[in-house]
Design a protein around this motif. Structure first.
Motif, mmCIF file in Angstrom:
data_model
loop_
_atom_site.group_PDB
_atom_site.id
_atom_site.type_symbol
_atom_site.label_atom_id
_atom_site.label_comp_id
_atom_site.label_asym_id
_atom_site.label_seq_id
_atom_site.Cartn_x
_atom_site.Cartn_y
_atom_site.Cartn_z
ATOM 1 N N SER A 192 38.061 31.885 35.233
ATOM 2 C CA SER A 192 38.429 33.114 36.050
ATOM 3 C C SER A 192 40.111 33.148 36.432
ATOM 4 N N GLN A 193 40.682 32.334 35.666
ATOM 5 C CA GLN A 193 42.094 32.703 35.551
ATOM 6 C C GLN A 193 42.171 33.803 34.313
ATOM 7 N N THR A 194 42.009 34.020 33.322
ATOM 8 C CA THR A 194 42.305 35.312 32.361
ATOM 9 C C THR A 194 41.643 36.457 33.065
ATOM 10 N N LYS A 195 40.154 36.470 34.171
ATOM 11 C CA LYS A 195 39.753 37.427 34.568
ATOM 12 C C LYS A 195 41.103 38.047 35.150
ATOM 13 N N ALA A 196 42.038 37.276 36.763
ATOM 14 C CA ALA A 196 42.943 37.636 37.000
ATOM 15 C C ALA A 196 43.929 37.874 36.845
ATOM 16 N N PHE A 197 44.502 37.687 35.477
ATOM 17 C CA PHE A 197 45.641 37.387 34.892
ATOM 18 C C PHE A 197 45.469 39.166 34.284
ATOM 19 N N LEU A 198 43.804 39.336 33.451
ATOM 20 C CA LEU A 198 44.115 40.457 33.239
ATOM 21 C C LEU A 198 44.347 41.984 34.156
ATOM 22 N N LYS A 199 43.160 41.810 35.524
ATOM 23 C CA LYS A 199 43.510 42.342 36.920
ATOM 24 C C LYS A 199 44.811 42.341 37.139
ATOM 25 N N GLU A 200 45.883 41.143 37.001
ATOM 26 C CA GLU A 200 47.809 41.461 37.153
ATOM 27 C C GLU A 200 48.414 42.485 35.935
ATOM 28 N N LYS A 201 47.853 42.902 34.824
ATOM 29 C CA LYS A 201 48.046 43.689 34.192
ATOM 30 C C LYS A 201 47.599 44.930 33.886
ATOM 31 N N GLY A 202 46.886 45.347 34.764
ATOM 32 C CA GLY A 202 46.190 46.360 35.242
ATOM 33 C C GLY A 202 44.688 47.125 34.281
ATOM 34 N N ILE A 203 43.593 46.114 33.797
ATOM 35 C CA ILE A 203 42.754 45.289 32.880
ATOM 36 C C ILE A 203 41.615 45.622 33.454
ATOM 37 N N ILE A 204 40.840 45.992 33.786
ATOM 38 C CA ILE A 204 39.301 46.752 34.311
ATOM 39 C C ILE A 204 38.205 45.137 33.742
ATOM 40 N N THR A 205 38.066 43.994 33.790
ATOM 41 C CA THR A 205 37.145 43.028 33.395
ATOM 42 C C THR A 205 35.793 43.770 33.814
ATOM 43 N N ARG A 206 34.994 43.944 32.581
ATOM 44 C CA ARG A 206 32.719 43.660 33.275
ATOM 45 C C ARG A 206 32.471 42.359 32.099
ATOM 46 N N GLN A 207 31.815 42.467 32.982
ATOM 47 C CA GLN A 207 30.601 41.426 32.130
ATOM 48 C C GLN A 207 29.402 42.418 31.873
ATOM 49 N N VAL A 208 28.402 42.353 30.761
ATOM 50 C CA VAL A 208 27.543 43.213 30.249
ATOM 51 C C VAL A 208 26.283 42.491 30.063
#
Length: 89
Positions: free
Chosen positions: A70-86
């Motif tokens: 969750s910390q990584t997901k928030a970090f990437l979102k802050e940097k403008g990178i959308i994360t998706r799990q498939v």
């Protein structure tokens, strides 16, 4: 529909999986079972920055089969990178 892109175009190692969607979004794909942690997030950010150097107008997304911290997901979102799990590729 996604089209595979040669990572060498962005100065990246050939082991990186990079795709381009019909909408012009660049997708970085990691197919693995172990959790994506902050160390992976920093590497992913470096990859995204190299892509932005070549193609500055593209949006970056990250897709993976692994759980994302969750910390990584928030970090990437802050940097403008959308994360998706498939579930499957």
């Amino acid at each position: 529909m996604m089209k595979k892109i040669d990572p060498g175009k962005y100065g990246l190692h050939k082991n990186n999986e990079i795709y381009k969607t019909n909408g012009g979004v660049t997708v970085i794909v990691k197919n693995r079972k172990s959790r994506i942690i902050m160390k992976d997030g920093y590497k992913l950010l470096e990859t995204a920055e190299k892509i932005k150097e070549v193609d500055s107008n593209t949006k970056i997304e990250f897709m993976t089969t692994a759980p994302i911290c969750s910390q990584t997901k928030a970090f990437l979102k802050e940097k403008g990178i959308i994360t998706r799990q498939v579930d499957d590729f």
